[in-house]
Design a protein around this motif. Structure first.
Motif, PDB file in Angstrom:
ATOM      1  N   UNK A  52       0.877  -1.177   0.000  1.00 25.14           N
ATOM      2  CA  UNK A  52       0.000   0.000   0.000  1.00 25.14           C
ATOM      3  C   UNK A  52       0.917   1.231   0.000  1.00 25.14           C
ATOM      4  N   UNK A  53       0.774   2.136  -0.991  1.00 26.38           N
ATOM      5  CA  UNK A  53       1.659   3.320  -1.006  1.00 26.38           C
ATOM      6  C   UNK A  53       1.458   4.170   0.254  1.00 26.38           C
ATOM      7  N   UNK A  54       2.499   4.895   0.618  1.00 25.86           N
ATOM      8  CA  UNK A  54       2.484   5.653   1.860  1.00 25.86           C
ATOM      9  C   UNK A  54       1.358   6.701   1.901  1.00 25.86           C
ATOM     10  N   UNK A  55       1.110   7.389   0.763  1.00 20.44           N
ATOM     11  CA  UNK A  55       0.061   8.419   0.789  1.00 20.44           C
ATOM     12  C   UNK A  55      -1.319   7.785   1.011  1.00 20.44           C
ATOM     13  N   UNK A  56      -1.527   6.625   0.428  1.00 19.77           N
ATOM     14  CA  UNK A  56      -2.809   5.921   0.607  1.00 19.77           C
ATOM     15  C   UNK A  56      -2.956   5.504   2.079  1.00 19.77           C
ATOM     16  N   UNK A  57      -1.877   4.998   2.628  1.00 18.05           N
ATOM     17  CA  UNK A  57      -1.919   4.547   4.024  1.00 18.05           C
ATOM     18  C   UNK A  57      -2.210   5.713   4.969  1.00 18.05           C
ATOM     19  N   UNK A  58      -1.550   6.853   4.702  1.00 17.94           N
ATOM     20  CA  UNK A  58      -1.766   8.026   5.555  1.00 17.94           C
ATOM     21  C   UNK A  58      -3.213   8.518   5.453  1.00 17.94           C
ATOM     22  N   UNK A  59      -3.789   8.432   4.250  1.00 16.16           N
ATOM     23  CA  UNK A  59      -5.182   8.873   4.064  1.00 16.16           C
ATOM     24  C   UNK A  59      -6.134   7.961   4.850  1.00 16.16           C
ATOM     25  N   UNK A  60      -5.831   6.688   4.902  1.00 13.22           N
ATOM     26  CA  UNK A  60      -6.671   5.743   5.651  1.00 13.22           C
ATOM     27  C   UNK A  60      -6.637   6.095   7.147  1.00 13.22           C
ATOM     28  N   UNK A  61      -5.427   6.368   7.644  1.00 10.51           N
ATOM     29  CA  UNK A  61      -5.304   6.716   9.072  1.00 10.51           C
ATOM     30  C   UNK A  61      -5.983   8.051   9.374  1.00 10.51           C
ATOM     31  N   UNK A  62      -5.883   8.972   8.406  1.00 12.71           N
ATOM     32  CA  UNK A  62      -6.514  10.286   8.593  1.00 12.71           C
ATOM     33  C   UNK A  62      -8.031  10.140   8.728  1.00 12.71           C
ATOM     34  N   UNK A 112      -0.313   0.793  14.714  1.00 14.20           N
ATOM     35  CA  UNK A 112      -0.174   0.452  13.289  1.00 14.20           C
ATOM     36  C   UNK A 112       0.986  -0.520  13.078  1.00 14.20           C
ATOM     37  N   UNK A 113       0.813  -1.362  12.080  1.00 19.04           N
ATOM     38  CA  UNK A 113       1.818  -2.394  11.787  1.00 19.04           C
ATOM     39  C   UNK A 113       2.018  -2.530  10.279  1.00 19.04           C
ATOM     40  N   UNK A 114       3.250  -2.775   9.889  1.00 23.15           N
ATOM     41  CA  UNK A 114       3.518  -3.326   8.557  1.00 23.15           C
ATOM     42  C   UNK A 114       3.536  -4.848   8.732  1.00 23.15           C
ATOM     43  N   UNK A 115       3.574  -5.569   7.610  1.00 22.14           N
ATOM     44  CA  UNK A 115       3.652  -7.034   7.720  1.00 22.14           C
ATOM     45  C   UNK A 115       4.901  -7.420   8.521  1.00 22.14           C
ATOM     46  N   UNK A 116       5.971  -6.654   8.294  1.00 22.14           N
ATOM     47  CA  UNK A 116       7.225  -6.979   8.969  1.00 22.14           C
ATOM     48  C   UNK A 116       7.160  -6.694  10.480  1.00 22.14           C
ATOM     49  N   UNK A 117       6.618  -5.528  10.846  1.00 19.21           N
ATOM     50  CA  UNK A 117       6.588  -5.199  12.276  1.00 19.21           C
ATOM     51  C   UNK A 117       5.573  -6.078  13.017  1.00 19.21           C
ATOM     52  N   UNK A 118       4.537  -6.520  12.297  1.00 17.45           N
ATOM     53  CA  UNK A 118       3.593  -7.460  12.913  1.00 17.45           C
ATOM     54  C   UNK A 118       4.319  -8.753  13.265  1.00 17.45           C
ATOM     55  N   UNK A 119       5.072  -9.248  12.283  1.00 17.71           N
ATOM     56  CA  UNK A 119       5.817 -10.502  12.488  1.00 17.71           C
ATOM     57  C   UNK A 119       6.788 -10.336  13.667  1.00 17.71           C
ATOM     58  N   UNK A 122     -11.934   4.129   8.623  1.00 17.40           N
ATOM     59  CA  UNK A 122     -10.689   3.683   7.977  1.00 17.40           C
ATOM     60  C   UNK A 122     -10.986   2.618   6.924  1.00 17.40           C
ATOM     61  N   UNK A 123     -11.887   1.738   7.294  1.00 17.54           N
ATOM     62  CA  UNK A 123     -12.284   0.648   6.405  1.00 17.54           C
ATOM     63  C   UNK A 123     -12.862   1.206   5.090  1.00 17.54           C
ATOM     64  N   UNK A 124     -13.744   2.199   5.197  1.00 19.81           N
ATOM     65  CA  UNK A 124     -14.386   2.747   3.994  1.00 19.81           C
ATOM     66  C   UNK A 124     -13.421   3.624   3.194  1.00 19.81           C
ATOM     67  N   UNK A 125     -12.554   4.359   3.904  1.00 20.35           N
ATOM     68  CA  UNK A 125     -11.557   5.163   3.180  1.00 20.35           C
ATOM     69  C   UNK A 125     -10.671   4.230   2.359  1.00 20.35           C
TER      70      UNK A 125
END
Ligand code: FMN
Length: 266
Positions: free
Chosen positions: A51-61, A79-86, A139-142
């Motif tokens: 997920x590109x960073x701008x898209x991710x930031x918009x979801x959090x916003x 918040x987690x990336x796949x890596x930080x979740x692991x 966040x889900x709908x954004x």
């Protein structure tokens, strides 16, 4: 014990699931926001695509700006990336998701304000659940509007139900901060799943006095749930899922009780 669904009922129920479609008046079919809201599905298969960073930031916003009781914003998002979740949980992000947000109700941050009011842990808990859930849905709908799919999970993949005690210790959550759900985000790998059986509007909506559920409609819905669950997860069953909850719910209840009674700073 749950009802048994025989082969004939199984096929009939699956057919009914496949026939289920959002009801959109023809005059509104071109409304893009409505389309986003109604086409949303819980997605459980994600592609290996970031997920590109701008898209991710918009979801959090979208979560940050959600409505809340008295604008108290009684939520926290981990918040987690796949890596930080692991790295945090020692297991992969469920369904090969790309990012995740653990949504928490948070009445710790507003302790000073809460201390002005009589002790009312249930009220604060309820308000925090309402508000944080609205933020989750925003966040889900954004995400959906930006082409990113998601699924809300009532666990981290560890215990099967809320994982409250575990997360409190793992994320060093203070009292008054309680995990509600994990939203896993990513680009869908393949077409969306069929819409799971939704109750008809006249079962959930009434004018005037409460309307008792129609037993035949509820029975039909349960058959579809059992059949749909089996079709999606041939190695499991709706009944097995209920048994899992039976075994986990006592601990989850005890963990939650211990967390919603936060100490006041008065
Ligand atoms: C708070 C919450 C928790 C959920 N937990 C899970 C979960 O643990 N595992 C799962 O596969 N789906 C979970 N779901 C997704 C639901 O199963 C899904 O929303 C429901 O079946 C309706 O399907 P739809 O979202 O496609 O309309 C959860 C949904 C919500 C709102």
């Amino acid at each position: 014990m749950l009802k048994k669904v025989g082969p004939f009922e199984f096929v009939r129920s699956l057919r009914r699931i496949l026939a289920g479609k959002p009801q959109i008046p023809p005059s509104l079919q071109d409304n893009q926001l409505l389309q986003v809201i109604l086409r949303r599905r819980s997605v459980r298969r994600f592609a290996a695509r970031d997920i590109p960073e701008d898209v991710w930031q918009a979801i959090l916003e979208a979560g940050r700006l959600a409505p809340s009781t008295v604008n108290l914003q009684t939520w926290s998002f981990a918040t987690f990336t796949a890596r930080s979740w692991q790295a945090t949980f020692g297991s992969p992000l469920p369904f090969k998701g790309n990012r995740a947000v653990l949504v928490m109700g948070d009445i710790h941050r507003q302790q000073a304000l809460a201390a002005q009011l009589p002790d009312s842990p249930l009220i604060f808990y309820t308000l925090a659940v309402i508000n944080a859930s609205l933020a989750a849905m925003a966040m889900n709908l954004a995400a959906e509007a930006l082409g990113v799919s998601s699924v809300m999970l009532s666990e981290t993949g560890r215990s099967g139900l809320l994982d409250i005690g575990y997360l409190k210790q793992k994320l060093e959550l203070p009292d008054g901060v309680f995990p509600l759900m994990t939203i896993v985000f990513g680009y869908a790998n393949g077409p969306y799943p069929p819409m799971p059986p939704k109750l008809p509007l006249d079962q959930v909506c009434f004018e005037g006095k409460y309307r008792e559920p129609d037993p035949a409609v509820m029975e039909d819905w349960l058959s579809q749930m059992i059949a749909g669950y089996k079709a999606m997860r041939p190695l499991s069953s709706f009944e097995a899922q209920l048994r899992l909850y039976q075994s986990k719910i006592g601990q989850a209840e005890a963990d939650l009780r211990s967390m919603i009674y936060f100490k006041k700073s008065r």
